[in-house]
Design a protein around this motif. Structure first.
Motif, short mmCIF file in Angstrom:
data_model
loop_
_atom_site.label_atom_id
_atom_site.label_comp_id
_atom_site.label_asym_id
_atom_site.label_seq_id
_atom_site.Cartn_x
_atom_site.Cartn_y
_atom_site.Cartn_z
N GLN A 29 0.82 -1.21 0.00
CA GLN A 29 0.00 0.00 0.00
C GLN A 29 0.86 1.26 0.00
OE1 GLN A 29 -2.22 -1.63 3.45
NE2 GLN A 29 -4.04 -0.97 2.34
N ILE A 30 2.03 1.16 0.60
CA ILE A 30 2.96 2.29 0.53
C ILE A 30 3.49 2.41 -0.90
CG2 ILE A 30 5.13 3.24 1.39
CD1 ILE A 30 4.68 1.71 3.97
N ASN A 31 3.88 1.29 -1.49
CA ASN A 31 4.43 1.33 -2.84
C ASN A 31 3.43 1.84 -3.87
OD1 ASN A 31 6.96 0.45 -2.14
ND2 ASN A 31 6.55 -1.71 -2.55
N TYR A 32 2.17 1.51 -3.69
CA TYR A 32 1.13 1.94 -4.62
C TYR A 32 0.53 3.28 -4.25
CZ TYR A 32 0.98 -2.90 -6.34
OH TYR A 32 1.29 -4.13 -6.87
N ASP A 33 0.86 3.80 -3.05
CA ASP A 33 0.22 4.98 -2.49
C ASP A 33 -1.30 4.79 -2.41
OD1 ASP A 33 -0.13 7.47 -1.38
OD2 ASP A 33 -0.04 8.55 -3.29
N THR A 34 -1.69 3.67 -1.83
CA THR A 34 -3.11 3.40 -1.61
C THR A 34 -3.42 3.35 -0.12
OG1 THR A 34 -2.72 1.00 -1.72
CG2 THR A 34 -3.36 2.12 -3.77
N ASP B 248 11.10 11.34 -4.41
CA ASP B 248 10.11 11.39 -5.48
C ASP B 248 10.74 11.06 -6.82
OD1 ASP B 248 11.54 13.72 -5.10
OD2 ASP B 248 9.87 15.06 -5.55
N ALA B 249 11.98 11.51 -7.06
CA ALA B 249 12.65 11.19 -8.32
C ALA B 249 13.03 9.71 -8.39
CB ALA B 249 13.90 12.05 -8.49
N ALA B 250 13.43 9.14 -7.25
CA ALA B 250 13.89 7.74 -7.23
C ALA B 250 12.76 6.74 -7.35
CB ALA B 250 14.69 7.48 -5.95
N TYR B 251 11.61 7.07 -6.75
CA TYR B 251 10.54 6.09 -6.66
C TYR B 251 9.49 6.19 -7.74
CZ TYR B 251 12.38 4.84 -2.11
OH TYR B 251 13.20 4.40 -1.11
N PHE C 168 5.44 7.68 -5.51
CA PHE C 168 5.85 8.49 -4.36
C PHE C 168 5.38 9.92 -4.60
CE2 PHE C 168 8.41 10.86 -1.43
CZ PHE C 168 8.66 10.00 -0.38
N THR C 169 4.56 10.42 -3.69
CA THR C 169 4.09 11.79 -3.76
C THR C 169 4.67 12.60 -2.61
OG1 THR C 169 2.11 11.22 -2.48
CG2 THR C 169 1.94 11.09 -4.89
N LYS D 131 3.50 14.07 -0.09
CA LYS D 131 3.02 13.80 1.27
C LYS D 131 3.77 12.63 1.91
CE LYS D 131 -0.64 10.54 -0.06
NZ LYS D 131 -2.08 10.25 -0.05
N MET D 132 4.35 11.74 1.08
CA MET D 132 4.94 10.52 1.59
C MET D 132 6.32 10.73 2.21
SD MET D 132 3.64 7.97 -1.44
CE MET D 132 4.47 6.52 -0.81
N TYR D 133 6.85 11.95 2.16
CA TYR D 133 8.11 12.20 2.85
C TYR D 133 7.96 11.97 4.35
CZ TYR D 133 10.97 13.70 -1.05
OH TYR D 133 11.72 13.70 -2.20
N PHE D 134 6.72 12.11 4.85
CA PHE D 134 6.43 11.74 6.24
C PHE D 134 5.22 10.82 6.25
CE2 PHE D 134 8.54 15.87 6.87
CZ PHE D 134 9.60 15.45 7.65
N PHE D 135 5.25 9.83 7.11
CA PHE D 135 4.10 8.95 7.26
C PHE D 135 2.98 9.71 7.96
CE2 PHE D 135 5.69 4.32 6.98
CZ PHE D 135 6.51 4.64 5.91
N PRO D 136 1.74 9.30 7.75
CA PRO D 136 0.63 9.94 8.45
C PRO D 136 0.55 9.51 9.90
CG PRO D 136 -0.18 8.11 7.15
CD PRO D 136 1.28 8.23 6.84
#
Length: 624
Positions: A87-92, A560-563, A598-599, A601-606
């Protein structure tokens, strides 16, 4: 208090070794004790401290069950599906999803609470001498600060509970707000420094793995380095994140002096003069690196593991052992082609200088590197001595390549016995045609593999898995020195730190020489930008598959560039093992290969929604 005692019911195990087993937290209590009873005896007091250690996440499980860093990093892929890390990899994902079993916001705070409770009561034990009680107090103090640092690297600013063992799940914390990043850093680094004063430099072998002075200073070094980088140092993305008083939670202005602080913190560990690199002279990089990753404890009296976690090698072993080697071997975790491309040639040149597309499917090859992606020839594996027809991509690479990468066509070695060559193409003995367990990219992880162990019996031995090793201190120091624009003198110590190219060269080359590599060139050294890229490259290969890559990319602002690229591997769907079949760089877009998204917002977990529901004053991270 009720929950603290319930947790202590997990502790009543035999033995005193501080080895955290994978099922430790699932043990059932043999008896319930009151607080007064716990600290009457040395045995139960030590067991309580063992429990505080047990809140450490399991870095050695690449499946993503407890930590997402391995299967979410761009360096690796795993075949397991239906796991929360996808879910992290897919941003779901969203704040309502509890992603990891043990590495959760609430669970780490439980570890913090247990540490504080132990610190409050350890001096009550009449059976333990004052010196040992002091050590134990500072071990818990170290662990509490370390747990905060884990939360900070993942969630950003958190709330500091202080010394009271607050059960924040039960207490009304509606007035509790996140503290600023700077306050968190100041608290954690101060706690680590103070704990270091009360910890031994080393333990007797029977207590190997417990916190030391060096471990506290090393984690302090990491916190300062992370805090100096782009993500935490004047990042424009987080200027609008404020508390109820309008104060920013993140630093809004870039502070150059943070690099001086980070450099000095790393140098504090170097100046202890008790750590070193295994095989520092570089005469036998294969043997040295093998010993480093398969030995529990110092190697030939050299301590490189500053802080590590001794665990069963089962989780790593079944994920990295090819299926044909044992019935219960999943053979499904390994490097991506991107990591394979990152290793240098034996002559020190990097074979891949870039790509003509964003997905790394078409590499730009350095014509002077001595590298080829065409054809096969006889090649003797530098570790095992097997001489086999080998794809030319794998020939004459640097030693760390052979330590990390197991490729299709290699021979599996277990209990010092050879078994059939392993094949990852569709009809191969460990390919997808035989089972749903196979390495999606066509590679298995080879690091931490011990050929003296017979995995066919189900015995995988133990791992001394690095949480922090001396190589990281050296590269932390070099990275911080490289970013300095001027000279800085610490007011407390009078020590002046500057971008000293001789220091950068000395400590950077220690890593290179141990790996059997040539040193850094003067051209790279004299350019801050070139040196920065060299440091990033060195961390990528030196710490491959050790769980640091995910955080490195985030703190550099490179994630973001790497992922946001597709994952590259070999064509494991091919039914023939040749250049136009299996050996074709293949862009995968499937559940098994986990196309990464990777968006910002994902630089930090919620922060979990359950925590927000309990504490309405908490500010959620941006984008969630």
């Amino acid at each position: 208090m009720k929950n603290i005692l319930k947790t202590f019911g997990l502790l009543l195990l035999s033995g005193t070794a501080f080895v955290a087993c994978d099922d430790y937290l699932d043990r059932q209590p043999d008896e319930q004790l009151t607080p007064d009873q716990i600290f009457l005896k040395a045995s139960t007091t030590e067991q309580y401290l063992t429990n505080v250690y047990a809140y450490q996440p399991n870095y050695s499980d690449p499946s993503g069950q407890t930590l997402p860093w391995a299967p979410c990093a761009d360096e690796s892929s795993i075949a397991y599906t239906g796991r929360s890390y996808t879910q992290i990899n897919y941003d779901t994902w969203d704040p309502s999803i509890n992603l990891q079993r043990s590495y959760t916001y609430n669970n780490i705070y439980k570890g913090i609470r247990e540490a504080s409770y132990f610190m409050q009561h350890v001096y009550e034990c009449p059976e333990i001498g004052d010196t040992d009680k002091g050590y134990m107090y500072n071990e818990a103090r170290f662990l509490r600060a370390y747990y905060y640092s884990l939360l900070m690297s993942t969630f950003g600013p958190v709330f500091i509970l202080g010394d009271e063992p607050t059960d924040y799940e039960q207490e009304d914390l509606n007035e509790r707000e996140r503290d600023s990043w700077e306050k968190c850093v100041d608290y954690v680094t101060t706690e680590l420094y103070e704990a270091s004063k009360g910890l031994p430099q080393e333990w007797a072998s029977a207590k190997y793995g417990r916190a030391t002075k060096g471990a506290a200073l090393a984690i302090r070094s990491r916190v300062y380095l992370y805090s100096a980088r782009k993500l935490f140092n004047g990042n424009d993305l987080y200027k609008g994140v404020i508390d109820k008083y309008g104060n920013p939670l993140f630093p809004t202005v870039y502070d150059e002096k943070k690099w001086e602080t980070a450099a000095q913190a790393a140098k504090d560990v170097i100046d202890m003069n008790i750590y070193g690199l295994v095989g520092a002279d570089g005469t036998d990089p294969y043997g040295s690196l093998h010993d480093l990753y398969t030995t529990v404890g110092p190697v030939n009296s050299v301590t490189e593991m500053i802080f590590s976690r001794i665990v069963s090698a089962y989780n790593w072993g079944i994920a990295a052992t090819p299926r044909m080697a044992r019935s219960r071997a999943y053979g499904s975790f390994g490097p991506t082609q991107k990591l394979v491309d990152a290793f240098a040639m034996a002559n020190g040149r990097y074979p891949i200088t870039g790509y003509t597309d964003g997905d790394q499917a078409r590499p730009i090859i350095d014509p002077d590197a001595g590298y080829s992606e065409s054809g096969f020839s006889k090649f003797k594996h530098p570790i095992y001595g097997d001489e086999l027809e080998t794809f030319k991509m794998y020939q004459n690479r640097e030693p760390r390549f052979y330590v990390n990468v197991f490729w299709s066509g290699m021979t599996w070695h277990g209990a010092n016995k050879k078994t059939a060559n392993v094949q990852f193409y569709f009809n191969g003995n460990s390919g997808p045609g035989k089972s749903h367990n196979y390495p999606p990219t066509g590679y298995l992880a080879h690091k931490f593999t011990n050929p003296s162990i017979d995995t066919s019996t189900g015995n995988y031995g133990y791992l001394d898995f690095p949480v922090f090793r001396y190589a990281e201190i050296l590269l932390n120091y070099v990275e911080a020195l490289n970013e300095l624009e001027g000279s800085y003198t610490d007011e407390a110590t009078g020590i002046t730190v500057t971008r000293n190219t001789e220091e950068i060269k000395k400590y950077f080359n220690m890593i290179r020489y141990r790996a059997g590599m040539p040193g850094i060139t003067d051209a790279e050294l004299n350019s801050r930008d070139d040196m920065r890229e060299a440091i990033k490259q060195e961390r990528k290969v030196e710490f491959a598959l050790e769980g640091l890559r995910y955080h490195d990319l985030r703190r550099w602002g490179d994630a973001d560039a790497a992922y946001n690229t597709k994952i590259i591997g070999w064509n494991t769907k091919a039914r023939v093992n040749n250049r136009t079949g299996f050996y074709t760089r293949t862009i995968w877009d499937s559940e098994r290969i986990q196309k990464r998204v990777f968006t910002q917002k994902m630089y930090f977990f919620p922060i979990p929604q359950t925590t927000l529901d309990h504490n309405a004053k908490l500010v959620q991270n941006p984008g969630w």
